[in-house]
Design a protein around this motif. Structure first.
Motif, PDB file in Angstrom:
ATOM      1  N   VAL A  15      -2.028  11.189  -4.989  1.00 31.00           N
ATOM      2  CA  VAL A  15      -1.534   9.819  -4.851  1.00 31.00           C
ATOM      3  C   VAL A  15      -1.120   9.250  -6.201  1.00 31.00           C
ATOM      4  CG1 VAL A  15      -2.122   7.473  -4.092  1.00 31.00           C
ATOM      5  CG2 VAL A  15      -3.144   9.463  -2.929  1.00 31.00           C
ATOM      6  N   GLU A  18       3.524   7.531 -10.250  1.00 27.61           N
ATOM      7  CA  GLU A  18       3.936   8.269 -11.448  1.00 27.61           C
ATOM      8  C   GLU A  18       4.210   9.742 -11.142  1.00 27.61           C
ATOM      9  OE1 GLU A  18       0.931   7.183 -10.786  1.00 27.61           O
ATOM     10  OE2 GLU A  18      -0.637   8.545 -11.491  1.00 27.61           O
ATOM     11  N   ASP A  51       1.761   4.896  -4.400  1.00 31.14           N
ATOM     12  CA  ASP A  51       0.649   3.957  -4.253  1.00 31.14           C
ATOM     13  C   ASP A  51       0.962   2.986  -3.127  1.00 31.14           C
ATOM     14  OD1 ASP A  51      -1.048   4.803  -6.520  1.00 31.14           O
ATOM     15  OD2 ASP A  51       0.684   4.216  -7.712  1.00 31.14           O
ATOM     16  N   GLY A  75      -5.772   6.984  -7.257  1.00 32.93           N
ATOM     17  CA  GLY A  75      -5.839   5.709  -6.570  1.00 32.93           C
ATOM     18  C   GLY A  75      -7.242   5.172  -6.369  1.00 32.93           C
ATOM     19  N   ASP A  82      -4.471   0.691  -7.034  1.00 30.24           N
ATOM     20  CA  ASP A  82      -5.384   1.744  -6.596  1.00 30.24           C
ATOM     21  C   ASP A  82      -5.919   1.397  -5.218  1.00 30.24           C
ATOM     22  OD1 ASP A  82      -5.379   3.487  -8.933  1.00 30.24           O
ATOM     23  OD2 ASP A  82      -6.277   1.773  -9.966  1.00 30.24           O
TER      24      ASP A  82
HETATM   25 MG    MG Z   1      -2.867   5.778  -9.706  1.00 26.35          MG
END
Ligand code: MG
Ligand code: AMP
Length: 427
Positions: A15, A18, A51, A75, A82
């Motif tokens: 997750v 990025e 996310d 996350g 998160d």
């Molecule tokens: Mg993250």
């Protein structure tokens, strides 16, 4: 579900925006894939999602459809992006509450360093009903395990250091407890090598393998420092597995012998320290292009002070002269990146710091500074042992960081091989 006998299958969910945007390479998936396979749990699918609650839930849902175990990474941090914990708790219909014990442990961790627990971190004490909490000793986000009728779901934090610590420290045990009967016994042997490229090593090893390698699988695991060979046998009783590993290891020995080193951490610096300790020799380092990386590698190991006395980062030529007794005429004549200078640095630092062994390294890490005769990546290394010197020239490829990393490793290898061949074990 993987009942006893049936193979347990894993699905990974990583997750983070990025990861999708290519800002972070998904090293967690690669690492988890290898570790799970090594336990006898193959990864059959891998999803990467951003996310986003719905995407996380969808991926975990697919994971439970395809596997017996879903491992989610990322996350679990304290920031609003998160959302893994809450998304999965919601999907599995587990209400979330603050775990008082966990909150206290988090507060104590911060207090021990003189801080108050930031408000945002309080969310990390939230635990979904029925989930098992895995204490995170190297970070703040605990891991979580959900045992459901459809399979096991494990949530781990994204930072690779934390993920690895939680996996090896807790998840392996949880999985063995949960799936033990269905996991084949797996036996490994790891052979560490350095100084030979993966392709060359593979060729040599494969040419020596007995035609019938039986159940032994060989994995080549390369990084900037070298190549690890992992021999694996799964599903056989201990005795039989060990005999197969022995047989294959013996067969490939001639190919690996010149490059092999032994260290429980897998780090060549540990092998160097062990050997010097055994030979009762001390070591000093004189580094130019590696800027102290060799010293750093050595001092990464607790207890290195009984061998490593210290080092000089001699970046400027004047320092090579004033601190290491390098002859300025030699620098003038041969250049700072030369066999003569590396050699003088190794001898000079051993003499100055009163050590039996010295390492000298000088090179062009790039990206600038290369010439036709000495292109970027040219590195001269020297190992001085009780006054005698061995040198080595390398032309490393890669960017600045890779050249420095490779040079530090090659210095340690040069020293190890020199000590092995030039000295005798005491008594
Ligand atoms: Mg993250
Ligand atoms: P998170 O748990 O989502 O807060 O992740 C924190 C940090 O861990 C990210 O900023 C990344 O630098 C790193 N990270 C997260 N997921 C991965 C991954 N799959 N592979 C490597 N690094 C990761």
């Amino acid at each position: 579900m993987g009942g006893s006998g049936a193979q347990v299958r894993a699905v990974l969910v990583t997750v983070g925006d990025e990861l999708l945007l290519g800002q972070t390479v998904d090293s967690n998936a690669a690492w988890l894939g290898r570790e799970l396979a090594a336990m006898g749990i193959p990864v059959v699918r891998h999803y990467t999602v951003g996310d986003e609650v719905a995407a996380i839930q969808q991926a975990v849902e697919w994971g439970l459809d395809a596997g017996d175990l879903v491992v989610v990474s990322g996350g679990l941090g304290p920031t609003p992006d998160d959302m893994t914990r809450d998304a999965v708790a919601d999907l599995l219909k587990r209400p979330v509450h603050i775990d008082a014990g966990l909150l206290d442990r988090l507060k104590a961790r911060f207090a021990a360093r003189g801080y108050e627990l930031p408000r945002s971190n309080e969310s990390q004490a939230k635990v979904p009903e029925g989930a098992e909490v895995l204490d995170n000793e190297v970070g703040t986000a605990p891991g979580l395990v959900f045992d459901t009728e459809r399979g096991v779901v494990v949530l781990l934090p994204g930072p690779p250091r934390e993920l690895k610590a939680l996996f090896t420290g807790h998840v392996v045990r949880v999985l063995r407890r949960r799936f033990g009967d269905a996991l084949p016994p797996v036996h490994h042997r790891v052979i560490h090598t350095t100084g030979i490229a993966e392709s060359a090593l593979t060729e040599e090893v494969e040419s020596l393998l007995p035609a019938n390698r039986g159940p032994v699988r060989i994995a080549y695991l390369p990084d900037l420092r070298g190549v690890d060979l992992r021999l694996t046998v799964s599903g056989l009783p201990e005795e039989e597995a060990r005999a197969w590993l022995e047989r294959v290891e013996t067969a490939i020995l001639p190919a690996v012998r010149p490059w092999r080193f032994d260290a429980s951490s897998g780090d060549l610096a540990e092998a160097v320290l062990t050997l010097l300790r055994q030979r009762r020799m001390s070591l000093a380092t004189a580094e130019s292009c590696t800027g102290g990386l060799v010293a750093k590698r050595l001092t990464d190991h607790a207890g290195s002070s009984d061998v490593f006395v210290g080092g000089v980062v001699a970046y400027a030529n004047e320092l090579k002269v004033s601190e290491l007794e390098v002859d300025p005429g030699v620098i003038e004549r041969a250049g700072a990146v030369s066999e003569e200078v590396a050699s003088a640095m190794a001898k000079g630092v051993a003499a100055r710091l009163g050590a039996e062994a010295g390492i000298g390294v000088t090179g062009i890490a790039g990206p600038g500074g290369g010439t036709v005769e000495k292109p970027v990546g040219t590195v001269w290394m020297a190992a001085a042992i009780e006054g005698k010197v061995r040198t080595r020239l390398e032309r490393f490829v890669g960017g600045r960081a890779a050249v420095r990393e490779r040079a530090a490793q090659a210095c340690l290898a040069l020293l190890l091989r020199s000590v092995e061949t030039m000295t005798e074990p005491p008594g």
